[in-house]
Scaffold this motif. Structure first.
Motif, PDB file in Angstrom:
ATOM      1  N   GLY B 168      19.445 -12.117   9.931  1.00 48.11           N
ATOM      2  CA  GLY B 168      20.744 -12.668   9.664  1.00 48.11           C
ATOM      3  C   GLY B 168      21.525 -13.206  10.951  1.00 48.11           C
ATOM      4  N   HIS B 177      27.636 -21.013   3.926  1.00 48.75           N
ATOM      5  CA  HIS B 177      26.390 -19.808   3.782  1.00 48.75           C
ATOM      6  C   HIS B 177      25.792 -20.207   2.491  1.00 48.75           C
ATOM      7  N   GLY B 180      23.262 -22.758   3.375  1.00 52.25           N
ATOM      8  CA  GLY B 180      22.413 -22.437   4.775  1.00 52.25           C
ATOM      9  C   GLY B 180      22.752 -23.357   5.836  1.00 52.25           C
ATOM     10  N   ARG B 196      19.621 -22.890   8.314  1.00 49.33           N
ATOM     11  CA  ARG B 196      18.771 -21.495   7.894  1.00 49.33           C
ATOM     12  C   ARG B 196      17.230 -22.009   7.591  1.00 49.33           C
ATOM     13  N   GLN B 208      19.647 -15.517   6.494  1.00 48.64           N
ATOM     14  CA  GLN B 208      20.988 -15.962   5.786  1.00 48.64           C
ATOM     15  C   GLN B 208      21.913 -16.388   6.956  1.00 48.64           C
ATOM     16  N   ASP B 210      25.800 -17.146   8.406  1.00 53.64           N
ATOM     17  CA  ASP B 210      27.332 -16.971   8.261  1.00 53.64           C
ATOM     18  C   ASP B 210      27.954 -17.232   9.401  1.00 53.64           C
ATOM     19  N   ALA B 410      19.788 -10.256   2.267  1.00 56.44           N
ATOM     20  CA  ALA B 410      18.523 -11.172   2.050  1.00 56.44           C
ATOM     21  C   ALA B 410      17.459 -10.370   1.815  1.00 56.44           C
TER      22      ALA B 410
END
Lengths: 418, 418
Positions: B168, B177, B180, B196, B208, B210, B410
Motif C-alpha cells: 500500500g 485510487h 491506480g 500502481r 493499492q 491513495d 488489497a
C-alpha cells in the motif's frame, strides 16, 4: 488565542495499539434483504443470477427465496414468457419477481403552495394521485396531520379497497430522518417535532420522513436518471437551495441524518445575511428571497410598497431579459455563486453526474453556458473530465413519487423484519 | 446569459416510467468477504455470532468458514481459552480468528521530507518499520520507485524471511485510487502517472495507492479513534489542507475517487490566489505558503532576502506568541477560515466526529477555543448538538500504518478473489 483549547484531546501516537479492526459488520445487510433488493433492482431474476450476483450458494438462494415467497413478497414467473424484454441467451425458464400487489404504499410531498400524494404498488407503479392547495407558513402539528389525512382520503376514494402498508412523507426544512424528527420546517411550528411518531399514531402504519431534496433524489434513483448510476448528486433551487446525494447506489446520510446542507455552507466570511440568521451562506446569494431584496434597489421601487418576493422576481427576470443592466447584474452574480456552490459540491463529493432540479430551473440564467463553464473552471482540473450536468424541470408529482420510494423502503423493512 | 445552455438536457416528467428499480446489487459484498470482514472486525467470533450478525443461516456460515479456513485465512481457536478479554455469557467453546501469519503486507508513506514504511501481519500488527530522508520536488517515476525499493529492502533486512503479499502506498497530491493513477503530485513529474501498474511491475505483488489524507483516515479507522465509530472526518493541515471521510464504516470515495478536496473548495469568489492557480481556495487562506507570503509584510522583511517558507512561519508564530499585532492578525484570520472550512465540512457531511490531524497541529492557533467556537457558530444550530472535535498530533509512523491497512485490503481482495 494561543492557548490549547478545552474540548480537544492531544494524544500520542498509536504505539502499542493492537490489531483490533473496525466493526465493518455494522453496515452489512441481512441476506433476505439482499436477495429481495436484487430481484427488485433487476425487475425479474433467475435464482442462479441471484446466487452469482451476491456471491452465495444455490442452496442459500433457494432457502431465502422460499422464505420471501412464503411472506408473499416474491413469486415465481415463467422465465420463458418474459415478453416485452430483450431475449437473453440461456435464461432459465423460472424467474423471480416482486409481487406488485404484495403491498401498497402512499407517498406525500408537503409544500409551501401545494401538497401532492401518490398511491403506489410494491413495484413502484402509481395507482392514484392527489393534490391539494396549501398555504405557506408554520402551523401546529395537528393541523398539518389533518392536511395529510385529507390527501390520504382523496387517494382512498380514487383507489377504493387498497390498503397502504406504509407512508412516506417529505417536507422542506431540516429533517432528522433516522430520529423521525423535524428539527425545523417552514411548514411546522416549533422545533424538534416528532413527526414520524405522530403519523404512526394517526395512520397506524410504518412511516418514514425526509426532507424534500432527498425525495427528489430518491425519485431520480428509483425512477429517473439515477437508475443506471450509483453515484450522483441532485441540487434543488426553490425557496432555498438543497441537495441530495447517492453514493454506491444508496442515499447519503451523515451520522445524524443532517448533512448535505449546501445552501448553508459559507461562501464568504461575514457575507450577506441569510434567512437562517447567519452570514455568507450560499443561499443568501442565490435563493429567491436573496434576489428579491436586491430587486427593489435595481428597479428603483419603493421597498415599502414592494410586490411579493415571487412576483418581484418575475418582474426582475423579465427586466433582465429585456436588457436592464442592474437586473442582469443581479442574475449574473447569482449565477456565479451557483457555479461556485456546484464546484464546491463536485470538489467534495466527486459525483458522476450533477442533476439541477426544481421549479426555479425555468429561470434559464441558472444553467446558462456561462454558469456551467464557470463551474467547470472552478473545479481542480487535474486529470479530470468535465463533470456531467443535467437540468430536469419535473412537475410536482415526482416529489411524491420519491416519497413513495421512501414508503417502499419502510414497507420492505417492515415485511422483512429489518 | 439568458439562452438555454448546450450541455444540459431538459426533460419532461417521468410519466410512463415503469417500476424498474435501481441496481442496488452493485454495492453488495460477496458472502466470503462479509464473513471474513466480520471476524476481522470482532477480533474473534463464534460461528453463531457471525450468522446472527449477517442474517444468514448456520449452514451458510459453516460452508463459508470452511472455505476461508481452507484458504488459510481463518482458523479455529478454543473459545474457552480467550484470555485477556472480558468474559461473555454463553460464549461457545469454538471461535474463529484471522490467521495473523496468513499474509504480511507493506505500507509506505511518501513525503516531502521523509518516507516511512511498515511491515504488518494480516492482523495489522507492525513487525518492522523503516524511514529514509527524502528531498522535496517532483522527480521521474523510476527515481521514486527506487526510493520505495530502498525502503522495502530496509524492511526485509529487519524482518528476514517474511514475504509481503501486498503493498500500500500513499503520497500527497491528487490520487485516483480506483484507476491506480496519480493525477498530480508534488513528488512526481508529469500528470496521469500509472503508479500502481509501475509498482506491480517492479514488486510483483498487488498494490493499492491513495492520497495521504486517506491513509491517515484509514489509520484512524483501523487503529485509532475510528474503531468505535462508523462516521467521522479527518482534516489534515500540512503543506496543504486535506481530508478523509468514513461513512458507514467505509472510506468515502467519490465516483472517480477524487472527492474530498476541501482545500480547493472556494471560500471567496475571486479571492486569494492558490498554488493550484485558482482563486479563493480554502488552502489559499490557511496553508503554510499562504501564511508565509504575508509574513514578509507583517514582519517588515525584504521579500527578496526572505527565509524559507517553513522558517518564516516559525518566526511569524513566535512573533505572534510575543504579541506582535500583525503576526497575530495573520493567524487569527487563518483560524477564522479554518472555522469556516470545518463548518462547511460539518454542514455537508454531518460526521459524528471531526479529527484534526497532521504536523501543523502543533501551531495551537489552529485549535484555539475561538476557532472551535466560531466553527460551531457557523453551523446551522437547529436541533443539533455541537460537533465533537479531537486534535491528534501523531507521528510519521501512523501514516505508514494507514498504508498498511490499504495493503491489507488489497491482500484480502487477492486472497478472496474479489
Amino acid at each position: 488565542m494561543f492557548e490549547p483549547a478545552d474540548p480537544v484531546v492531544l494524544r500520542d501516537g498509536p504505539q502499542g495499539v493492537g490489531p483490533v479492526m473496525p466493526a465493518l459488520s455494522r453496515i452489512q445487510t441481512p441476506l433476505r434483504r439482499q436477495v429481495f433488493d436484487h430481484v427488485r433492482a433487476q425487475g425479474r431474476a433467475a435464482r442462479a443470477d441471484v446466487a452469482r450476483a451476491l456471491g452465495i450458494s444455490a442452496a442459500s438462494v433457494t432457502a431465502t427465496t422460499a422464505e420471501l415467497i412464503a411472506l408473499g413478497l416474491l413469486r415465481e414467473v415463467d422465465g420463458a414468457s418474459l415478453d416485452g424484454r430483450e431475449a437473453t441467451r440461456g435464461r432459465p425458464p423460472v424467474a423471480l419477481e416482486i409481487v406488485p400487489e404484495g403491498r401498497c404504499v402512499i407517498g406525500v410531498k408537503l409544500g409551501d403552495e401545494r401538497h401532492t400524494a401518490v398511491l403506489a404498488d410494491f413495484g413502484g407503479r402509481i395507482l392514484a394521485d392527489a393534490a391539494r392547495a396549501a398555504s405557506p407558513g408554520r402551523r401546529p402539528l395537528d393541523e398539518l396531520l389533518d392536511e395529510v389525512e385529507a390527501l390520504v382520503a382523496d387517494l382512498r376514494s380514487r383507489a377504493p379497497g387498497r390498503t397502504a402498508a406504509a407512508l412516506g412523507i417529505g417536507l422542506p426544512g431540516l429533517v432528522e430522518h433516522h430520529a423521525g424528527q423535524v428539527a425545523w420546517s417552514p411548514l411546522l411550528e416549533g422545533t424538534g417535532i416528532a413527526l414520524r411518531e405522530a403519523c404512526v399514531a394517526r395512520f397506524g402504519v410504518p412511516v418514514q420522513i425526509d426532507n424534500d431534496s432527498n425525495l427528489l433524489t430518491l425519485a431520480e434513483l428509483w425512477f429517473g436518471a439515477g437508475r443506471a448510476l450509483s453515484d450522483f448528486a441532485v441540487v434543488t433551487i426553490e425557496h432555498g437551495v438543497g441537495m441530495g446525494l447517492v453514493q454506491g447506489g444508496r442515499l447519503f446520510r451523515g451520522a445524524g441524518g443532517m448533512g448535505l446542507e449546501i445552501g448553508h455552507t459559507k461562501v464568504r466570511l461575514d457575507g450577506a445575511l441569510c434567512r437562517c440568521g447567519q452570514r455568507g451562506c450560499l443561499e443568501a446569494y442565490l435563493a429567491d428571497y436573496a434576489l428579491a431584496r436586491e430587486a427593489a434597489t435595481a428597479l428603483g421601487r419603493d421597498p415599502r410598497q414592494s410586490q411579493s418576493p415571487r412576483s418581484m422576481l418575475e418582474t426582475l427576470f423579465s427586466e433582465a431579459k429585456s436588457g436592464h443592466e442592474a437586473a442582469r447584474e443581479i442574475f449574473a452574480r447569482a449565477g456565479r455563486y451557483l457555479a461556485l456552490g456546484l464546484a464546491n459540491l463536485v470538489q467534495m463529493f466527486d459525483p458522476g453526474l450533477v442533476i439541477l432540479s426544481g421549479e426555479r430551473m425555468r429561470y434559464d440564467f441558472l444553467y446558462a453556458d456561462e454558469v456551467l463553464a464557470e463551474m467547470q473552471r472552478l473545479v481542480l482540473p487535474a486529470g479530470r473530465l468535465p463533470v456531467r450536468v443535467e437540468v430536469h424541470a419535473w412537475g410536482d408529482l415526482v416529489w411524491a413519487q420519491g416519497a413513495a420510494a421512501l414508503a417502499l423502503i419502510a414497507a420492505t423493512d417492515e415485511a422483512l423484519g429489518a
